[in-house]
Enzyme design. Structure first.
Site, PDB file in Angstrom:
ATOM      1  N   GLY A  82      46.403  26.528  64.516  1.00 59.25           N
ATOM      2  CA  GLY A  82      47.805  26.926  64.679  1.00 59.25           C
ATOM      3  C   GLY A  82      47.948  28.457  64.490  1.00 59.25           C
ATOM      4  O   GLY A  82      46.948  29.172  64.436  1.00 59.25           O
ATOM      5  N   ASP A  86      38.157  39.259  27.742  1.00 63.66           N
ATOM      6  CA  ASP A  86      38.576  37.988  28.337  1.00 63.66           C
ATOM      7  C   ASP A  86      38.988  38.198  29.781  1.00 63.66           C
ATOM      8  O   ASP A  86      40.014  37.725  30.229  1.00 63.66           O
ATOM      9  CB  ASP A  86      39.709  37.353  27.536  1.00 63.66           C
ATOM     10  CG  ASP A  86      39.903  35.881  27.912  1.00 63.66           C
ATOM     11  OD1 ASP A  86      38.965  35.277  28.487  1.00 63.66           O
ATOM     12  OD2 ASP A  86      40.984  35.344  27.650  1.00 63.66           O
ATOM     13  N   LEU A 129      42.877  26.142  57.845  1.00 64.44           N
ATOM     14  CA  LEU A 129      42.352  27.411  58.319  1.00 64.44           C
ATOM     15  C   LEU A 129      41.917  27.319  59.773  1.00 64.44           C
ATOM     16  O   LEU A 129      41.280  26.372  60.191  1.00 64.44           O
ATOM     17  CB  LEU A 129      41.148  27.763  57.458  1.00 64.44           C
ATOM     18  CG  LEU A 129      40.408  28.991  57.927  1.00 64.44           C
ATOM     19  CD1 LEU A 129      41.283  30.198  57.745  1.00 64.44           C
ATOM     20  CD2 LEU A 129      39.122  29.108  57.190  1.00 64.44           C
TER      21      LEU A 129
END
Ligand SMILES: *[C@@H]1O[C@H](CO)[C@@H](O)[C@H](O)[C@H]1NC(C)=O
Ligand SMILES: *[C@@H]1O[C@H](CO)[C@@H](O)[C@H](O)[C@H]1NC(C)=O
Ligand SMILES: *[C@@H]1O[C@H](CO)[C@@H](O)[C@H](O)[C@H]1NC(C)=O
Ligand SMILES: *[C@@H]1O[C@H](CO)[C@@H](O)[C@H](O)[C@H]1NC(C)=O
Ligand SMILES: *[C@@H]1O[C@H](CO)[C@@H](O)[C@H](O)[C@H]1NC(C)=O
Ligand SMILES: *[C@@H]1O[C@H](CO)[C@@H](O)[C@H](O)[C@H]1NC(C)=O
Ligand SMILES: *[C@@H]1O[C@H](CO)[C@@H](O)[C@H](O)[C@H]1NC(C)=O
Ligand SMILES: *[C@@H]1O[C@H](CO)[C@@H](O)[C@H](O)[C@H]1NC(C)=O
Ligand SMILES: *[C@@H]1O[C@H](CO)[C@@H](O)[C@H](O)[C@H]1NC(C)=O
Ligand SMILES: *[C@@H]1O[C@H](CO)[C@@H](O)[C@H](O)[C@H]1NC(C)=O
Length: 737
Positions: free
Chosen positions: A504, A543, A501
């Site tokens: 570049g 769920d 992170l």
């Protein structure tokens, strides 16, 4: 009287002797076999002698079935097939060296056995065996010796008999192959041949001249890919032996009394197997190769797939398109097919699986018996010209690796066949993704939570691939979250620090920056609200977790059940809560302890999920050097300390909207309150997310799960039952629409 008996006995003995000498099965150097005489194998199955085929006038030395009437005499082997004798002077001899010679006019040799390995034989004999094999062996070795100095089975003509090896003795560079008779009158070799070719994967190949006519396909340990029905036939068993010394195909009859032979028919250009029908006294066709239009070599050109059930039978392989649509349209398949989407070797391609196919032919293929399928895939992926791979040996748990380089030729589609083939496609076409659509999408969220670096890599990967594609490809392209770790790793120089992170190439961070995450959060909230309130039935998911949230190509989240193998389309939101499953780390205290569930237990799960997305950390298994609490507790501690933003993923802090992040942390804490009635409903949550109104202060959340072991429970096997709490509870049974 005595004398009479004696002479009678002598006479009787003479008769017996002459019978025996008429039906000998062997000759020694002191004997010879002249035209008109024959050798008969022990049980009479085969005979050898001189014959004249069809309307020819020539004489040949041959072996034929002994149990078949003369009018349908079936010759299975010919000695002097290229050198006929035109009168009855033929004479077969075995020399003391063990060399076998057939002499014609003036005692000139018209044929002889090779004599390379016959030095130093004590007592050579030439014997016709019941298998139809004519052998030279040392009589001193005993009747049952299989130490043959020479055997006709090594030099077949047009027929493969049971027990005869078709293929190679690599030790002496001997290839046993069939060549058809020119025609029924002439046993000299036609141009139709059949044998094992060793290039790449050894296969049985029929050629007409130099042109390939039929291939058996790869031997996969259980059968040939191009002859799937063979395996379970009533007549014969077969095997393919492939080791350092030999490569051969062999078959044996299940019932020895059955007569069955394989032979090449030049006129028809096929290999046929016939079995003898005793009741009709003729040969019945059993199998034939090539059998249909798709058996004939490569009718559909490069990367075509021949399927007799389709019209036209030439199709392009899945994910391929005709190279020349005009020609393809006019039934000229010769140009073959090319990839729909160009491969991008560097970016990491994928594979799709074809089922029930005959494995392709290529001039370049490689096999490695020790690699497994995974290694095979990895190896194939490494080499940009590797276009397909498969398991070499499908028996047992599968082993070995076959790889194909360059264009894929002569693939045939069967209706059912165990053979599979993995073909290389651009990552965006990869089925590995699409078939596991849900899981892959779910993985994004999971990755986001568990491995922030991995996420960045994925983002990087997506962006990179996008760069290579035209605008109209973007949407589909975003589906290339086919990120098996291997692929990602390759695409990013193995997670090198270049891809970290903030270093570049900066734009990549934008894809799942705060704005995207907020979009995902709001999407999940709306989805859950829909389930709770807007759908025809009120659905309690029970769920909700990162793994059950799918992202579509536009990063719109869809709530799903993890195991449901379905892709969701459009804005549809569905849940299948037939399975009563919960996951520690997401379960509200009252659900975990008492099995009580309600919309509010879903809200609790949502709170956890929200916190996870913000922090890019999983609640389950969360650990902090300063305390033993879980993620909620951690967030609560920071909240109490007045540093709530510290719970957020580092990289959001500069890039994101602080107040929005703070608001989300606040909402998440409200959602995970200990008591269900203290948690907001999803409609309230959606409202909170979308407004800037002041939020009620959170109380201490439910820390219940802080030390629980991370594992998943399936409460369907337990006794939690479908209890309810309060009026708002509705049972969540929804059929998938
Ligand atoms: C038989 O073969 C010999 C030698 O091959 C040849 O000289 C002769 O002309 C042939 N006879 C006939 C009738 O074809
Ligand atoms: C066979 O032998 C005879 C006598 O020696 C000779 O005249 C004849 O030319 C020979 N034939 C061949 C085909 O060699
Ligand atoms: C066969 O034996 C003959 C005579 O001994 C010899 O001239 C010939 O070279 C041998 N052939 C082979 C293939 O060994
Ligand atoms: C094997 O035999 C073939 C012809 O049958 C020949 O071209 C090849 O050179 C031989 N190879 C070896 C290693 O002897
Ligand atoms: C090959 O098939 C043709 C056509 O059915 C048949 O006439 C011919 O006899 C067959 N050839 C042999 C050697 O059996
Ligand atoms: C075999 O013989 C039966 C009865 O004579 C006949 O119907 C059948 O066509 C024959 N089959 C072949 C392959 O010749
Ligand atoms: C191919 O044929 C289809 C239908 O017959 C037709 O619609 C299409 O335009 C043709 N394409 C080419 C390139 O000829
Ligand atoms: C086959 O694969 C194994 C494991 O990757 C490797 O060690 C071996 O060298 C390979 N064999 C050949 C002939 O390539
Ligand atoms: C890929 O495999 C082919 C066929 O084995 C080989 O010729 C080529 O050198 C390989 N390329 C790379 C980059 O390994
Ligand atoms: C294929 O695998 C099975 C099970 O591992 C093994 O028994 C068999 O010998 C293998 N066959 C070949 C041809 O390698």
């Amino acid at each position: 009287m005595d004398m009479d008996i004696l002479s009678l006995a002598t006479c009787f003995l003479l008769i017996i002797f002459s019978k025996i000498s008429n039906a000998v099965n062997m000759i020694s150097p002191s004997d010879s076999l002249a035209d008109g005489m024959k050798l008969v194998s022990n049980d009479g199955s085969f005979e050898m002698g001189f014959f004249t085929p069809g309307s020819s006038k020539n004489r040949y030395l041959g072996i034929w079935y002994g149990n078949i009437p003369m009018q349908s005499r079936t010759v299975v082997w010919v000695a002097n097939r290229i050198n006929p004798i035109n009168d009855s002077t033929g004479l077969l001899k075995i020399e003391t060296t063990g060399r076998v010679v057939l002499q014609g006019q003036n005692r000139t040799a018209v044929w002889s056995s090779t004599n390379s390995s016959t030095q130093g034989v004590g007592n050579p004999i030439l014997q016709l065996l019941d298998s139809g094999n004519l052998v030279v062996r040392d009589a001193n070795d005993g009747d049952h010796s299989e130490n043959y100095l020479w055997q006709s089975f090594d030099y077949p003509t047009d027929t493969q008999l049971p027990g005869m090896k078709m293929g190679w003795d690599l030790r002496i560079n001997l290839s046993r192959r069939l060549a058809a008779w020119k025609n029924p009158d002439d046993p000299s070799p036609g141009d139709l041949t059949y044998g094992i070719e060793l290039q790449g994967n050894p296969e049985l190949v029929i050629r007409q001249g130099s042109v390939k006519r039929y291939r058996s396909g790869l031997w996969n340990g259980d059968g040939f890919g191009g002859a799937p029905i063979y395996r379970s036939n009533q007549v014969f068993t077969y095997d393919f032996v492939w080791n350092e010394d030999e490569v051969y195909y062999i078959y044996f009859l299940k019932d020895k009394s059955v007569m069955s032979r394989v032979f090449l028919n030049q006129t028809k250009g096929v290999k046929e197997r016939y079995t003898w029908k005793p009741n009709t006294q003729n040969w019945t066709l059993f199998t034939v190769h090539p059998d249909d239009s798709c058996d004939i070599y490569g009718p559909c050109g490069a990367n075509g797939n021949c399927d007799t059930s389709k019209f036209p039978f030439c199709q392009c392989l899945k994910t391929f398109k005709p190279k020349s649509p005009e020609r393809w349209n006019s039934s000229d398949w010769s140009q073959g097919c090319i990839h729909n989407k160009p491969l991008n070797c560097q970016g990491g391609d994928g594979f799709i699986r074809l089922q029930s196919v005959k494995t392709p032919d290529t001039p370049n293929s490689l096999v490695n018996k020790s690699m497994d399928l995974k290694e095979c895939r990895a190896r194939c992926l490494q080499n940009c010209s590797c276009m397909a791979y498969t398991t070499l040996n499908i028996t047992g748990r599968g082993s070995g690796c076959a790889m194909w380089f360059g264009d894929l030729m002569d693939i045939k589609q069967y209706e059912s066949n165990v053979q599979e083939l993995y073909i290389r496609v651009s990552a965006s076409e990869s089925e590995e993704l699409k078939s596991k659509h849900k899981m892959k999408h779910a993985l994004i969220i999971s990755t986001l939570l568990a491995v922030p670096l991995g996420l960045l890599v994925v983002v990087y990967y997506i962006r990179r691939s996008r760069g290579n594609l035209k605008d109209e490809d973007h949407n589909e392209d975003l589906e290339l979250e086919v990120f098996e770790l291997g692929t990602i790793s390759r695409a990013t120089d193995g997670f090198s620090s270049n891809n970290k992170l903030g270093q570049g190439d900066k734009t990549r961070c934008k894809v799942l920056d705060w704005a995207k995450r907020f979009q995902i959060i709001c999407g999940i909230a709306r989805g859950l609200l829909y389930l709770h309130q807007d759908s025809r039935l009120r659905i309690i998911h029970r769920d909700l977790k990162a793994g059950n949230v799918l992202l579509d190509s536009k990063m719109n989240p869809k709530i799903s059940d993890f195991g449901l193998a379905r892709t969701f389309g459009g804005d549809q939101t569905e849940a299948n809560t037939n399975r009563v499953v919960g996951t520690y780390g997401y379960m509200a205290p009252e659900y975990a302890i008492d099995g009580l569930f309600s919309v509010k237990s879903d809200v609790f799960s949502f709170g956890i999920l929200l916190l996870e997305i913000i922090s890019a950390t999983k609640n389950r298994g969360f650990s902090h050097p300063d305390h033993r609490g879980n993620l909620i507790e951690h967030a609560w501690r920071l909240w109490k300390k007045g540093k709530p933003l510290e719970v957020a993923d580092n990289f959001l802090v500069d890039t994101g909207n602080e107040s929005e992040i703070l608001r989300c942390i606040h909402i998440s804490l409200l959602c995970v309150q200990q008591h269900p009635e203290e948690r907001p409903t999803m409609s309230l949550v959606v409202l909170m997310l979308g407004s800037e109104n002041e939020l009620p202060p959170p109380k201490q959340p439910g820390f219940l799960l802080q030390n629980s072991t991370p594992f998943e429970i399936d409460s369907s096997s337990g006794n939690h039952g479908l209890s309810s709490s309060k009026n708002e509870v509705t049972l969540s049974l929804l059929e998938p629409r």
